[in-house]
Design an enzyme around this catalytic site. Structure first.
Site, short mmCIF file in Angstrom:
data_model
loop_
_atom_site.label_atom_id
_atom_site.label_comp_id
_atom_site.label_asym_id
_atom_site.label_seq_id
_atom_site.Cartn_x
_atom_site.Cartn_y
_atom_site.Cartn_z
CE LYS A 13 -2.14 -1.09 3.86
NZ LYS A 13 -1.41 -2.33 4.17
NE ARG A 88 -4.59 -1.40 10.17
CZ ARG A 88 -3.57 -0.84 9.53
NH1 ARG A 88 -3.63 0.38 9.12
NH2 ARG A 88 -2.50 -1.56 9.30
NE ARG A 123 7.64 -2.46 6.12
CZ ARG A 123 6.34 -2.35 6.31
NH1 ARG A 123 5.59 -1.81 5.38
NH2 ARG A 123 5.80 -2.83 7.40
NE ARG A 156 6.07 -0.49 10.11
CZ ARG A 156 4.94 -0.48 9.45
NH1 ARG A 156 4.82 0.28 8.37
NH2 ARG A 156 3.91 -1.21 9.84
NE ARG A 167 2.04 -5.03 10.98
CZ ARG A 167 3.04 -4.74 10.15
NH1 ARG A 167 4.25 -5.24 10.36
NH2 ARG A 167 2.83 -3.96 9.13
P1 AP5 Z 1 4.76 -1.54 1.81
O1 AP5 Z 1 4.41 -0.69 0.63
O2 AP5 Z 1 5.52 -0.90 2.94
O3 AP5 Z 1 3.46 -2.29 2.36
P2 AP5 Z 1 2.22 -1.74 3.15
O4 AP5 Z 1 1.01 -2.41 2.60
O5 AP5 Z 1 2.19 -0.23 3.20
O6 AP5 Z 1 2.56 -2.34 4.58
P3 AP5 Z 1 2.48 -1.76 6.04
O7 AP5 Z 1 3.19 -2.76 6.90
O8 AP5 Z 1 2.96 -0.35 6.12
O9 AP5 Z 1 0.97 -1.82 6.28
P4 AP5 Z 1 0.25 -1.88 7.59
O10 AP5 Z 1 -1.12 -1.65 7.10
O11 AP5 Z 1 0.42 -3.05 8.45
O12 AP5 Z 1 0.98 -0.76 8.46
P5 AP5 Z 1 0.52 0.67 8.96
O13 AP5 Z 1 1.70 1.52 9.04
O14 AP5 Z 1 -0.69 1.15 8.22
O15 AP5 Z 1 5.57 -2.82 1.26
C1 AP5 Z 1 6.09 -3.79 2.14
C2 AP5 Z 1 7.50 -4.23 1.67
O16 AP5 Z 1 7.38 -4.89 0.40
C3 AP5 Z 1 8.46 -3.04 1.42
O17 AP5 Z 1 9.75 -3.42 1.79
C4 AP5 Z 1 8.37 -2.79 -0.09
O18 AP5 Z 1 9.57 -2.23 -0.61
C5 AP5 Z 1 8.13 -4.20 -0.63
N1 AP5 Z 1 7.30 -4.23 -1.83
C6 AP5 Z 1 6.23 -3.44 -2.12
N2 AP5 Z 1 5.70 -3.78 -3.32
C7 AP5 Z 1 6.43 -4.85 -3.77
C8 AP5 Z 1 6.37 -5.68 -4.94
N3 AP5 Z 1 5.42 -5.51 -5.88
N4 AP5 Z 1 7.28 -6.68 -5.07
C9 AP5 Z 1 8.24 -6.90 -4.11
N5 AP5 Z 1 8.35 -6.13 -2.98
C10 AP5 Z 1 7.46 -5.13 -2.82
O19 AP5 Z 1 0.00 0.31 10.45
C11 AP5 Z 1 0.89 -0.05 11.48
C12 AP5 Z 1 0.11 -0.17 12.79
O20 AP5 Z 1 -0.50 1.09 13.13
C13 AP5 Z 1 -1.03 -1.17 12.80
O21 AP5 Z 1 -0.59 -2.49 13.06
C14 AP5 Z 1 -1.90 -0.60 13.94
O22 AP5 Z 1 -1.38 -0.94 15.20
C15 AP5 Z 1 -1.76 0.91 13.76
N6 AP5 Z 1 -2.82 1.49 12.89
C16 AP5 Z 1 -2.63 2.13 11.70
N7 AP5 Z 1 -3.80 2.53 11.19
C17 AP5 Z 1 -4.76 2.14 12.08
C18 AP5 Z 1 -6.17 2.24 12.09
N8 AP5 Z 1 -6.84 2.82 11.07
N9 AP5 Z 1 -6.85 1.73 13.15
C19 AP5 Z 1 -6.20 1.15 14.18
N10 AP5 Z 1 -4.85 1.00 14.22
C20 AP5 Z 1 -4.14 1.50 13.18
#
Ligand code: AP5
Length: 226
Positions: A13, A88, A123, A156, A167
Protein backbone atom coordinates in the site's frame (compact mmCIF):
# COMPACT_ATOMS: atom_id res chain seq x y z
CA UNK A 1 -9.80 12.64 -6.00
CA UNK A 2 -10.53 10.96 -2.63
CA UNK A 3 -9.16 7.43 -2.47
CA UNK A 4 -8.82 4.53 -0.05
CA UNK A 5 -6.03 1.97 -0.27
CA UNK A 6 -6.94 -1.34 1.32
CA UNK A 7 -4.87 -4.48 1.86
CA UNK A 8 -3.01 -6.63 4.33
CA UNK A 9 0.15 -5.42 6.08
CA UNK A 10 2.97 -5.52 3.56
CA UNK A 11 0.66 -5.81 0.53
CA UNK A 12 2.44 -2.78 -0.96
CA UNK A 13 0.00 0.00 0.00
CA UNK A 14 2.68 2.50 1.03
CA UNK A 15 4.76 1.72 -2.06
CA UNK A 16 1.86 2.26 -4.47
CA UNK A 17 0.58 5.26 -2.50
CA UNK A 18 3.74 7.19 -3.43
CA UNK A 19 3.04 6.75 -7.16
CA UNK A 20 -0.69 7.43 -6.97
CA UNK A 21 -0.24 10.59 -4.88
CA UNK A 22 2.44 11.92 -7.22
CA UNK A 23 0.24 11.25 -10.24
CA UNK A 24 -2.81 13.07 -8.82
CA UNK A 25 -0.98 15.69 -6.72
CA UNK A 26 -2.76 14.63 -3.54
CA UNK A 27 -1.39 13.96 -0.03
CA UNK A 28 -0.88 10.45 1.29
CA UNK A 29 -2.53 10.11 4.66
CA UNK A 30 -1.15 7.06 6.45
CA UNK A 31 -2.52 6.55 9.96
CA UNK A 32 0.41 4.20 10.62
CA UNK A 33 2.93 6.94 9.70
CA UNK A 34 1.03 9.45 11.85
CA UNK A 35 1.13 7.11 14.85
CA UNK A 36 4.88 6.44 14.35
CA UNK A 37 5.49 10.22 14.36
CA UNK A 38 3.67 10.40 17.74
CA UNK A 39 5.86 7.56 19.07
CA UNK A 40 9.08 9.18 17.84
CA UNK A 41 8.09 12.50 19.44
CA UNK A 42 7.21 10.68 22.71
CA UNK A 43 3.83 12.43 22.93
CA UNK A 44 1.14 11.10 25.31
CA UNK A 45 -0.55 9.45 22.30
CA UNK A 46 2.77 7.94 21.23
CA UNK A 47 3.35 6.49 24.69
CA UNK A 48 -0.15 5.02 24.74
CA UNK A 49 0.11 3.30 21.33
CA UNK A 50 3.75 2.19 21.25
CA UNK A 51 3.21 -1.16 22.98
CA UNK A 52 -0.02 -1.88 21.10
CA UNK A 53 1.65 -1.33 17.71
CA UNK A 54 4.72 -3.33 18.71
CA UNK A 55 2.36 -6.26 19.42
CA UNK A 56 0.70 -5.86 16.01
CA UNK A 57 -2.76 -4.99 17.34
CA UNK A 58 -5.02 -2.12 16.28
CA UNK A 59 -4.81 1.05 18.34
CA UNK A 60 -8.02 2.32 20.01
CA UNK A 61 -10.44 3.85 17.51
CA UNK A 62 -10.86 7.15 19.38
CA UNK A 63 -7.12 7.86 18.97
CA UNK A 64 -6.85 7.02 15.29
CA UNK A 65 -10.19 8.66 14.46
CA UNK A 66 -9.28 11.96 16.05
CA UNK A 67 -5.83 12.01 14.38
CA UNK A 68 -7.42 11.32 11.00
CA UNK A 69 -10.23 13.86 11.33
CA UNK A 70 -7.74 16.58 12.36
CA UNK A 71 -5.50 15.70 9.39
CA UNK A 72 -8.39 15.85 6.90
CA UNK A 73 -9.12 19.43 7.98
CA UNK A 74 -5.70 20.65 6.77
CA UNK A 75 -5.80 22.77 3.60
CA UNK A 76 -3.84 20.31 1.43
CA UNK A 77 -6.79 17.89 1.60
CA UNK A 78 -9.03 20.33 -0.31
CA UNK A 79 -7.71 18.93 -3.61
CA UNK A 80 -8.21 15.32 -2.45
CA UNK A 81 -6.28 12.67 -0.54
CA UNK A 82 -5.36 9.04 -0.40
CA UNK A 83 -6.06 7.14 2.82
CA UNK A 84 -3.46 4.43 3.46
CA UNK A 85 -4.34 2.15 6.39
CA UNK A 86 -7.68 3.79 7.17
CA UNK A 87 -10.40 2.57 7.49
CA UNK A 88 -9.35 -0.70 9.11
CA UNK A 89 -12.70 -1.66 10.59
CA UNK A 90 -16.30 -1.27 9.48
CA UNK A 91 -16.90 1.25 12.26
CA UNK A 92 -14.04 3.41 10.89
CA UNK A 93 -15.62 3.24 7.42
CA UNK A 94 -18.96 4.26 8.94
CA UNK A 95 -17.26 7.24 10.57
CA UNK A 96 -16.16 8.48 7.13
CA UNK A 97 -19.74 8.15 5.90
CA UNK A 98 -21.33 9.88 8.89
CA UNK A 99 -18.90 12.77 8.43
CA UNK A 100 -19.95 13.08 4.78
CA UNK A 101 -16.48 12.14 3.48
CA UNK A 102 -17.14 10.86 -0.03
CA UNK A 103 -14.78 8.35 -1.62
CA UNK A 104 -14.17 8.14 -5.38
CA UNK A 105 -12.49 4.73 -5.40
CA UNK A 106 -11.38 1.95 -3.06
CA UNK A 107 -8.23 0.17 -4.26
CA UNK A 108 -7.56 -3.26 -2.77
CA UNK A 109 -4.12 -4.85 -3.16
CA UNK A 110 -4.19 -8.60 -2.39
CA UNK A 111 -1.31 -10.99 -1.75
CA UNK A 112 -0.80 -14.27 0.12
CA UNK A 113 0.24 -14.35 3.79
CA UNK A 114 3.40 -16.34 2.94
CA UNK A 115 4.59 -13.66 0.50
CA UNK A 116 3.90 -10.95 3.06
CA UNK A 117 6.05 -12.63 5.71
CA UNK A 118 8.93 -12.93 3.22
CA UNK A 119 8.57 -9.30 2.20
CA UNK A 120 8.34 -7.61 5.55
CA UNK A 121 11.59 -9.04 6.90
CA UNK A 122 13.45 -7.13 4.14
CA UNK A 123 11.62 -3.84 4.47
CA UNK A 124 13.46 -0.66 5.45
CA UNK A 125 11.84 2.73 5.95
CA UNK A 126 12.85 6.36 6.13
CA UNK A 127 10.97 7.29 9.32
CA UNK A 128 10.73 11.04 8.66
CA UNK A 129 8.97 10.69 5.28
CA UNK A 130 7.55 7.15 5.40
CA UNK A 131 9.47 6.27 2.18
CA UNK A 132 9.77 2.51 1.86
CA UNK A 133 12.49 0.25 0.46
CA UNK A 134 13.20 -3.47 0.33
CA UNK A 135 16.73 -4.79 0.63
CA UNK A 136 16.21 -7.10 -2.39
CA UNK A 137 13.12 -5.99 -4.38
CA UNK A 138 13.43 -2.21 -4.09
CA UNK A 139 16.86 -1.38 -2.66
CA UNK A 140 18.05 2.16 -1.92
CA UNK A 141 20.95 3.46 -4.07
CA UNK A 142 23.26 3.12 -1.03
CA UNK A 143 22.55 0.35 1.51
CA UNK A 144 20.54 1.50 4.54
CA UNK A 145 20.50 5.18 3.34
CA UNK A 146 17.48 7.17 2.09
CA UNK A 147 17.86 8.15 -1.60
CA UNK A 148 16.49 11.67 -1.14
CA UNK A 149 17.80 12.91 2.23
CA UNK A 150 20.82 10.58 2.69
CA UNK A 151 19.53 9.91 6.24
CA UNK A 152 19.72 6.39 7.70
CA UNK A 153 16.92 3.88 7.10
CA UNK A 154 15.45 1.79 9.92
CA UNK A 155 13.63 -1.52 10.29
CA UNK A 156 10.16 -1.17 11.81
CA UNK A 157 9.70 -2.70 15.25
CA UNK A 158 6.51 -4.48 14.12
CA UNK A 159 8.24 -6.21 11.16
CA UNK A 160 9.50 -9.12 13.30
CA UNK A 161 8.01 -12.40 12.09
CA UNK A 162 5.84 -13.14 15.14
CA UNK A 163 4.44 -9.59 15.09
CA UNK A 164 3.77 -9.83 11.35
CA UNK A 165 1.76 -13.03 12.02
CA UNK A 166 -0.29 -11.19 14.66
CA UNK A 167 -0.88 -8.26 12.25
CA UNK A 168 -2.09 -10.71 9.60
CA UNK A 169 -4.46 -12.34 12.09
CA UNK A 170 -5.83 -8.91 13.05
CA UNK A 171 -6.18 -8.03 9.36
CA UNK A 172 -8.17 -11.19 8.56
CA UNK A 173 -10.44 -10.76 11.58
CA UNK A 174 -11.03 -7.01 11.67
CA UNK A 175 -10.15 -5.45 8.31
CA UNK A 176 -10.98 -8.09 5.69
CA UNK A 177 -14.75 -7.76 6.34
CA UNK A 178 -14.42 -4.28 4.81
CA UNK A 179 -13.86 -5.88 1.39
CA UNK A 180 -17.38 -7.35 1.22
CA UNK A 181 -18.78 -4.21 2.88
CA UNK A 182 -17.37 -1.89 0.20
CA UNK A 183 -18.03 -4.31 -2.67
CA UNK A 184 -21.70 -4.38 -1.69
CA UNK A 185 -22.04 -0.65 -1.07
CA UNK A 186 -19.86 0.74 -3.87
CA UNK A 187 -19.37 -1.97 -6.53
CA UNK A 188 -18.59 0.60 -9.25
CA UNK A 189 -15.86 2.19 -7.18
CA UNK A 190 -14.12 -1.01 -6.05
CA UNK A 191 -10.79 -1.94 -7.67
CA UNK A 192 -8.76 -5.10 -6.99
CA UNK A 193 -5.17 -5.69 -8.05
CA UNK A 194 -2.81 -8.59 -7.41
CA UNK A 195 0.07 -7.35 -5.22
CA UNK A 196 2.59 -9.93 -6.41
CA UNK A 197 4.65 -8.77 -9.41
CA UNK A 198 6.78 -5.82 -10.46
CA UNK A 199 6.01 -2.57 -8.60
CA UNK A 200 5.63 -0.65 -11.91
CA UNK A 201 3.26 -3.15 -13.43
CA UNK A 202 1.02 -3.12 -10.31
CA UNK A 203 1.05 0.67 -10.52
CA UNK A 204 0.02 0.56 -14.21
CA UNK A 205 -2.89 -1.76 -13.40
CA UNK A 206 -4.07 0.56 -10.62
CA UNK A 207 -3.91 3.61 -12.93
CA UNK A 208 -5.79 1.78 -15.69
CA UNK A 209 -8.54 0.59 -13.36
CA UNK A 210 -8.79 3.99 -11.68
CA UNK A 211 -9.18 5.54 -15.13
CA UNK A 212 -12.15 3.24 -15.84
CA UNK A 213 -13.81 4.08 -12.49
CA UNK A 214 -13.40 7.80 -13.17
CA UNK A 215 -14.74 7.51 -16.72
CA UNK A 216 -17.79 5.68 -15.44
CA UNK A 217 -18.29 8.28 -12.68
CA UNK A 218 -18.01 11.18 -15.13
CA UNK A 219 -20.33 9.40 -17.60
CA UNK A 220 -22.95 8.89 -14.87
CA UNK A 221 -22.68 12.56 -13.84
CA UNK A 222 -23.17 13.60 -17.45
CA UNK A 223 -26.31 11.44 -17.80
CA UNK A 224 -27.72 12.74 -14.49
CA UNK A 225 -27.13 16.35 -15.54
CA UNK A 226 -28.41 15.87 -19.09
P1 AP5 B 1 4.76 -1.54 1.81
O1 AP5 B 1 4.41 -0.69 0.63
O2 AP5 B 1 5.52 -0.90 2.94
O3 AP5 B 1 3.46 -2.29 2.36
P2 AP5 B 1 2.22 -1.74 3.15
O4 AP5 B 1 1.01 -2.41 2.60
O5 AP5 B 1 2.19 -0.23 3.20
O6 AP5 B 1 2.56 -2.34 4.58
P3 AP5 B 1 2.48 -1.76 6.04
O7 AP5 B 1 3.19 -2.76 6.90
O8 AP5 B 1 2.96 -0.35 6.12
O9 AP5 B 1 0.97 -1.82 6.28
P4 AP5 B 1 0.25 -1.88 7.59
O10 AP5 B 1 -1.12 -1.65 7.10
O11 AP5 B 1 0.42 -3.05 8.45
O12 AP5 B 1 0.98 -0.76 8.46
P5 AP5 B 1 0.52 0.67 8.96
O13 AP5 B 1 1.70 1.52 9.04
O14 AP5 B 1 -0.69 1.15 8.22
O15 AP5 B 1 5.57 -2.82 1.26
C1 AP5 B 1 6.09 -3.79 2.14
C2 AP5 B 1 7.50 -4.23 1.67
O16 AP5 B 1 7.38 -4.89 0.40
C3 AP5 B 1 8.46 -3.04 1.42
O17 AP5 B 1 9.75 -3.42 1.79
C4 AP5 B 1 8.37 -2.79 -0.09
O18 AP5 B 1 9.57 -2.23 -0.61
C5 AP5 B 1 8.13 -4.20 -0.63
N1 AP5 B 1 7.30 -4.23 -1.83
C6 AP5 B 1 6.23 -3.44 -2.12
N2 AP5 B 1 5.70 -3.78 -3.32
C7 AP5 B 1 6.43 -4.85 -3.77
C8 AP5 B 1 6.37 -5.68 -4.94
N3 AP5 B 1 5.42 -5.51 -5.88
N4 AP5 B 1 7.28 -6.68 -5.07
C9 AP5 B 1 8.24 -6.90 -4.11
N5 AP5 B 1 8.35 -6.13 -2.98
C10 AP5 B 1 7.46 -5.13 -2.82
O19 AP5 B 1 0.00 0.31 10.45
C11 AP5 B 1 0.89 -0.05 11.48
C12 AP5 B 1 0.11 -0.17 12.79
O20 AP5 B 1 -0.50 1.09 13.13
C13 AP5 B 1 -1.03 -1.17 12.80
O21 AP5 B 1 -0.59 -2.49 13.06
C14 AP5 B 1 -1.90 -0.60 13.94
O22 AP5 B 1 -1.38 -0.94 15.20
C15 AP5 B 1 -1.76 0.91 13.76
N6 AP5 B 1 -2.82 1.49 12.89
C16 AP5 B 1 -2.63 2.13 11.70
N7 AP5 B 1 -3.80 2.53 11.19
C17 AP5 B 1 -4.76 2.14 12.08
C18 AP5 B 1 -6.17 2.24 12.09
N8 AP5 B 1 -6.84 2.82 11.07
N9 AP5 B 1 -6.85 1.73 13.15
C19 AP5 B 1 -6.20 1.15 14.18
N10 AP5 B 1 -4.85 1.00 14.22
C20 AP5 B 1 -4.14 1.50 13.18
Amino acid sequence: MQLILLGAPGAGKGTQAEFICKQFGIPKISTGDMLRVEIAARTPIGQKVQGIMAEGKLVPEEIVNSLLMARLKLPDCKKGFLLDGYPRTISQAELLETNGILIDAIIEIYISDEDIIKRLSGRRIHPQSGRTYHIIYQPPKNPEIDDITQEPLIQREDDKEETVRMRLQVYHQQTEPLIAWYQKRSPNKYIQVEGEGAVNSICDQIMQKLGSVMEKRDGDRHINQG
